[in-house]
Enzyme design. Structure first.
Site, PDB file in Angstrom:
ATOM      1  N   ILE A  52     -48.020  -7.785 -74.208  1.00 45.28           N
ATOM      2  CA  ILE A  52     -46.187  -7.687 -75.502  1.00 45.28           C
ATOM      3  C   ILE A  52     -46.297  -6.372 -76.029  1.00 45.28           C
ATOM      4  CG2 ILE A  52     -44.862  -9.440 -75.803  1.00 45.28           C
ATOM      5  CD1 ILE A  52     -46.394 -11.353 -75.397  1.00 45.28           C
ATOM      6  N   HIS A  62     -36.123 -18.920 -79.271  1.00 48.31           N
ATOM      7  CA  HIS A  62     -37.550 -18.750 -78.785  1.00 48.31           C
ATOM      8  C   HIS A  62     -37.403 -18.593 -77.119  1.00 48.31           C
ATOM      9  CE1 HIS A  62     -42.386 -19.934 -78.761  1.00 48.31           C
ATOM     10  NE2 HIS A  62     -42.084 -19.319 -78.138  1.00 48.31           N
ATOM     11  N   ARG A  72     -44.850 -15.594 -82.739  1.00 52.77           N
ATOM     12  CA  ARG A  72     -44.999 -17.322 -83.406  1.00 52.77           C
ATOM     13  C   ARG A  72     -44.459 -17.214 -84.601  1.00 52.77           C
ATOM     14  NH1 ARG A  72     -45.139 -18.192 -78.510  1.00 52.77           N
ATOM     15  NH2 ARG A  72     -46.777 -19.433 -77.469  1.00 52.77           N
ATOM     16  N   GLU A 114     -39.748 -24.697 -86.130  1.00 56.33           N
ATOM     17  CA  GLU A 114     -38.485 -24.268 -84.271  1.00 56.33           C
ATOM     18  C   GLU A 114     -38.145 -25.555 -84.195  1.00 56.33           C
ATOM     19  OE1 GLU A 114     -40.528 -22.194 -81.163  1.00 56.33           O
ATOM     20  OE2 GLU A 114     -40.373 -20.213 -82.542  1.00 56.33           O
ATOM     21  N   GLY A 152     -51.747  -5.823 -77.580  1.00 49.71           N
ATOM     22  CA  GLY A 152     -51.954  -6.918 -76.069  1.00 49.71           C
ATOM     23  C   GLY A 152     -51.329  -6.359 -75.077  1.00 49.71           C
TER      24      GLY A 152
HETATM   25  C1  DGY Z   1     -46.067 -18.047 -74.470  1.00 52.46           C
HETATM   26  O1  DGY Z   1     -45.861 -17.687 -73.565  1.00 52.46           O
HETATM   27  O2  DGY Z   1     -47.061 -18.234 -75.159  1.00 52.46           O
HETATM   28  C2  DGY Z   1     -44.408 -18.290 -75.447  1.00 52.46           C
HETATM   29  O3  DGY Z   1     -43.934 -18.421 -76.405  1.00 52.46           O
HETATM   30  C3  DGY Z   1     -43.430 -18.907 -74.107  1.00 52.46           C
HETATM   31  O4  DGY Z   1     -42.742 -19.419 -72.894  1.00 52.46           O
END
Ligand code: DGY
Length: 331
Positions: A160, A288, A240, A269, A158
């Protein structure tokens, strides 16, 4: 004059975003550091037409039952694993989220963790602070693994994942990826190679995870997958926590099936102080913070605010996770 619509914001966010929401609504913001409990949240949304949530809030059928007048859910995140989007869609409620504004910041943290784990930065920082740096240079200490010209394996291409690949290119890395959807345009532009997961695990020196958390991706990386990785490999998770089986990861790091891990997310978490992972030197963990740069968080807050206000005004959200609600409405 009509009364402004009531909205509930579940945590304090950037003031500019709150000001924007306040101009367009009758806003209540949860004042505490601790998030509202599910019961408190249900009470707060009872008379609200919109809610601005984050990853700590559970947006499920009971919450949507409580918010009988709910017209929009705006999530301050790109990840939506805390939101039952299908349930919101069934009820015709648009769900806003914040893609596009945090990918670069999150990839920056992903690459920082990759480098820290490979070159033992967290571990050596602790050692220095501990007063143990007593000999200026040692030819045989603190040896790590190289990053440049190695193979970076991206799991989930994606926004990121793609940003991570772009950073890898800057380090002259070979980039392989595995994703639900193949992206030939990205392959051509960044010289990426599509491979199946076993090939990626076997060939990558760095395995970087960028898949959303769904029932299918829970423990996507478990004992079997960790055992397929190189002994010199580094695992990076900025997606995650539950995407990785934490117990298996502990064994893999402890017993040397892999070299190290860099984690921005854990399961659970926050990670408890007595979690066995914290006893290991070959794991570096950040709390996170992938999207936590001033600029990115500011942009996320504004996008979440705009999504919320658009929903209140009955307009299409700027970034909507379930655009099919609009089709349902017009049919
Ligand atoms: C997201 O955007 O999903 C992050 O984990 C929190 O900023």
């Amino acid at each position: 004059m009509n009364a402004k619509p009531r909205v509930f914001v579940t945590r304090r966010i950037m003031q500019e975003a709150l000001d924007f929401i306040d101009q367009h609504s009758d806003m209540e913001v949860w004042p505490d550091e601790e998030p509202p409990s599910p019961e408190e949240l249900r009470t707060k949304v009872a008379d609200a037409e919109g809610v601005l949530t984050n990853i700590m809030d559970r947006v499920d059928a009971p919450l949507l039952d409580a918010g009988t007048g709910m017209r929009v859910v705006s999530q301050l995140a790109v990840g939506l694993d805390n939101v039952d989007v299908a349930e919101a869609t069934r009820r015709g409620i648009p769900v806003g989220y914040t893609p596009g504004v945090l990918a670069k910041a999150t990839a920056d943290v992903g690459f920082a963790l990759l480098m820290s784990a490979a070159r033992r930065i967290g571990e050596s920082d602790r050692w220095v602070r501990d007063g143990q740096w007593t000999l200026a240079f040692h030819p045989l200490r603190w040896l790590g693994v190289d990053i440049h010209e190695k193979t970076l394996g991206i799991v989930g291409l994606g926004q990121i994942g793609l940003e991570m690949a772009r950073r890898g290119r800057g380090f002259d890395m070979r980039i392989i990826y595995h994703s639900r959807t193949r992206r030939p345009e990205a392959e051509a532009e960044y010289g990426l190679e599509y491979v199946d997961l076993p090939t990626l695990l076997a060939e990558a020196d760095f395995v970087s995870l960028h898949v959303p958390l769904t029932p299918e991706t829970r423990h996507y990386i478990g004992e079997a997958e960790l055992r397929q990785m190189k002994e010199t490999a580094v695992l990076v998770n900025v997606a995650r926590g539950p995407v990785v089986d934490a117990a298996a990861l502990y064994k893999a790091l402890k017993e040397g099936w892999i070299y190290a891990a860099g984690l921005d997310v854990t399961d659970p978490e926050p990670i408890p102080a007595d979690d066995p992972l914290l006893t290991l030197d070959n794991v570096v963990i950040s709390p996170h913070v992938g999207s936590a740069s001033l600029v990115s968080r500011g942009a996320m807050c504004m996008l979440a605010a705009r999504n919320l206000v658009a929903g209140l005004e009955g307009k299409p959200l700027v970034r909507c996770a379930n655009p099919e609600v609009y089709e349902t409405r017009s049919s």
